[in-house]
Design a protein around this motif. Structure first.
Motif, PDB file in Angstrom:
ATOM      1  N   ARG A 193       0.907  -1.063   0.052  1.00 42.12           N
ATOM      2  CA  ARG A 193       0.234   0.083   0.020  1.00 42.12           C
ATOM      3  C   ARG A 193       0.789   1.283   0.009  1.00 42.12           C
ATOM      4  O   ARG A 193       2.074   1.157   0.423  1.00 42.12           O
ATOM      5  CB  ARG A 193      -1.056   0.132   1.163  1.00 42.12           C
TER       6      ARG A 193
ATOM      7  N   ALA B 165      -8.620   0.026  -3.217  1.00 35.26           N
ATOM      8  CA  ALA B 165      -7.454  -1.209  -3.006  1.00 35.26           C
ATOM      9  C   ALA B 165      -7.816  -2.029  -4.347  1.00 35.26           C
ATOM     10  O   ALA B 165      -9.145  -2.083  -4.881  1.00 35.26           O
ATOM     11  CB  ALA B 165      -7.976  -1.962  -2.137  1.00 35.26           C
TER      12      ALA B 165
ATOM     13  N   ALA C 256      -3.915   0.504  -2.966  1.00 36.05           N
ATOM     14  CA  ALA C 256      -3.234  -0.792  -2.472  1.00 36.05           C
ATOM     15  C   ALA C 256      -3.419  -1.878  -3.377  1.00 36.05           C
ATOM     16  O   ALA C 256      -4.376  -2.041  -3.895  1.00 36.05           O
ATOM     17  CB  ALA C 256      -4.159  -0.823  -0.982  1.00 36.05           C
TER      18      ALA C 256
ATOM     19  N   CYS D 295      -7.875   1.559   3.873  1.00 34.46           N
ATOM     20  CA  CYS D 295      -8.789   1.548   2.348  1.00 34.46           C
ATOM     21  C   CYS D 295      -9.797   2.390   2.777  1.00 34.46           C
ATOM     22  O   CYS D 295     -10.517   2.753   3.716  1.00 34.46           O
ATOM     23  CB  CYS D 295      -9.275   0.056   2.311  1.00 34.46           C
TER      24      CYS D 295
END
Length: 570
Positions: free
Chosen positions: A47, A56, A91, A131
């Motif tokens: 990430r 993500a 990510a 996230c």
């Protein structure tokens, strides 16, 4: 990131407002993710090393997550380039499905349990403090299967997927209309079992790290841009010679190859096509035209299955469009995810929903639907003199021989007839653009109660060089087709009740060749090759994918009333 990625990065167009690299990468290895039944799957989390939360991209498969940045031209490095995504503010979470590479449980080969796990993985990613709740998925082949598995389960935080080279019905890839794809399934399961037993002690060792550094040198990395499927299959065949625990891999092989030869309940559990009507998130499909024996057929059945979805796009790629390690189409995927996960106006939705590369013309084309509506079919007769022509000429037939159970090794050297038949057209007087569904209407008899029909379409240049365009397969006893679909290329039904071939009687077969696109240039010839056993290395086999023999010996007779149907764009 300054590294040049291999392969085409877009479908021939420019985008705007794309995320630029600005972050360093933070990595967490072997993160345990609990599923609803308590089973823990392992994931590596890559990430951005920055403040705030980020969208993500989840990649999941049975392949070693530790090796997805290894850089080798190996068929299991397909999760995408972490050092492309993370610097651009995403990510990249790479997880192993249950029973593989340290994840608990037993591998189920795309079963219903794996679908539930994908839901849980998506929701776990969305709940992490780094996230922002927007989750997409990434990766080709098995990683693409995992994307559809998640999508049909409809986790609330999954916002879009990009499943290139997907298989929506596992039977479609493992058994080509009744012919077991042995040269792929056997080494695939063996390789997956072999790699699943290896731990970080190997994958994160110093020697592996040193090799990784060498593989990423620009001069060597560039060579991988033209590594083909044949090289990957050859590597897999070598791997299966190494020892590994047979459970559950041998049991899965028995199920796929022996216990379930027809499309029964075992395969139904691994068929996502009936579930695609529930998918309402944006989906970007695609494949390369060469991927005939594996993922290309499912690209089009998935497109049809998603017909009620309001936002589906498809990009079809030319030669070396999807090589290993997978790095192609990343800019296209970035435009897709910047739009759906970051709300940027990238231009990804502008223009027709289908873009395809036309080999031979070597240019990009567009279409509003698949197959393109402006492609009527032209019929070519399989003449008794071995030519392809719109005129059948004098009615007649050609015979060929297939010898099962190893008899071919002991046959007399001059025995007739041959084991392969070919029909070749005269040199084309003008170019011919073939785009869409292709079908062979075969009228033939056999002296056995079952046989195989293995068809390859080729482009023969004036100098005699041959390009294999596409192929089709059918086990004669599983010849039932969907007659409600009148167009050529209508799908063969998942036949559950084999029917013996009436010995010596003519039978009409509808054999769909995998849809494709090709410009046959003026002066080139169109060739059709027919055999019933492709175990002989001299017979055509796209990507070197070959099939288990039906095992019968037969004299097969093909009538000149047979027709090859080609979709021709004016």
């Amino acid at each position: 990131m300054t590294k040049a990625l291999n392969g085409p990065q877009t479908t021939g167009r420019e985008y705007r407002n794309l995320s630029e690299p600005q972050y360093r990468r933070r990595r967490e290895n072997n993160v345990a993710v609990a599923m609803r039944d308590g089973t823990r799957l392992l994931a590596d989390v890559h990430r951005p090393d920055g403040q705030g939360r980020f969208p993500a991209l989840l990649a999941a498969s049975p392949y070693p997550r530790q090796m997805q940045d290894f850089g080798a031209p190996a068929g299991f490095i397909e999760a995408g380039v972490t050092d492309f995504w993370v610097p651009r503010g995403y990510a990249h979470v790479i997880a192993n499905v249950r029973g593989t590479c340290g994840s608990e449980g037993t591998f189920g080969f795309a079963d219903a349990q794996e679908r539930r796990d994908m839901y849980d993985l998506v929701e776990w990613v969305a709940a992490q403090p780094w996230c922002d709740g927007n989750v997409g998925m990434i990766g080709i082949s098995y990683f693409a299967i995992a994307q559809l598995e998640a999508a049909v389960e409809r986790p609330p935080h999954l916002k879009a997927i990009f499943p290139l080279a997907v298989t929506a019905d596992l039977y479609e890839a493992a058994s080509h209309h009744g012919l077991f794809s042995s040269s792929f399934v056997t080494p695939f399961l063996a390789m997956t079992g072999l790699t699943s037993e290896r731990s970080d002690r190997l994958w994160r060792s110093l020697p592996v790290s040193l090799v990784r550094r060498v593989l990423h040198t620009p001069r060597l990395h560039t060579k991988f841009a033209t590594m083909n499927g044949e090289a990957a299959v050859t590597m897999l065949r070598q791997l299966i010679k190494l020892p590994h625990d047979p459970h559950p891999w041998d049991e899965l092989w028995l199920d796929a190859a022996v216990n379930h030869p027809a499309h029964d309940e075992w395969w139904d559990e691994r068929n996502l096509l009936p579930l695609l009507k529930e998918v309402d998130i944006p989906v970007y499909l695609g494949c390369d035209w060469e991927n005939v024996p594996l993922h290309l057929p499912s690209t089009f059945t998935a497109w049809k299955g998603l017909s009620d979805n309001a936002c589906v796009r498809m990009g079809m790629l030319g030669e070396f469009g999807l090589t290993w390690p997978w790095e192609s189409m990343h800019t296209e995927a970035l435009a897709w995810y910047d739009h759906w996960l970051k709300g940027r106006d990238t231009g990804i939705l502008e223009g027709p929903p289908i873009r395809y590369f036309l080999p031979g013309a070597d240019e990009w084309r567009t279409a509003e639907s698949w197959p393109p509506s402006q492609a009527p079919h032209r019929e070519l007769a399989l003449r008794a003199d071995g030519t392809l022509s719109e005129d059948e000429g004098d009615p007649g037939s050609l015979d060929y021989l297939v010898l099962g159970a190893g008899l071919g090794r002991d046959k007399p050297s001059k025995i007739d007839p041959p084991s392969v038949l070919t029909w070749t057209s005269a040199p084309l007087t003008e170019q011919l653009d073939v785009v869409g569904d292709i079908e062979l209407h075969l009228v033939a008899s056999a002296t056995a109660i079952d046989t195989a029909w293995i068809v390859t379409l080729q482009d023969v240049a004036p100098d005699g060089s041959i390009a294999e365009v596409t192929a089709g397969w059918l086990r004669a006893s599983l010849r039932e087709v969907d007659e409600s679909a009148s167009r050529p290329g209508a799908p063969v039904l998942p036949c559950r009740n084999p029917q013996a071939v009436p010995i010596g009687e003519d039978v009409e077969y509808r054999i769909p060749l995998v849809a494709n696109a090709r410009r046959f240039l003026a002066g080139h010839r169109i060739r059709l090759v027919l055999t019933s056993d492709d175990q002989d290395p001299s017979t055509p086999a796209i990507m070197s994918f070959r099939h288990a023999s039906v095992g019968t010996s037969s004299r097969n007779t093909v009538r000149s009333s047979s027709r090859l149907l080609l979709p021709v764009i004016a």
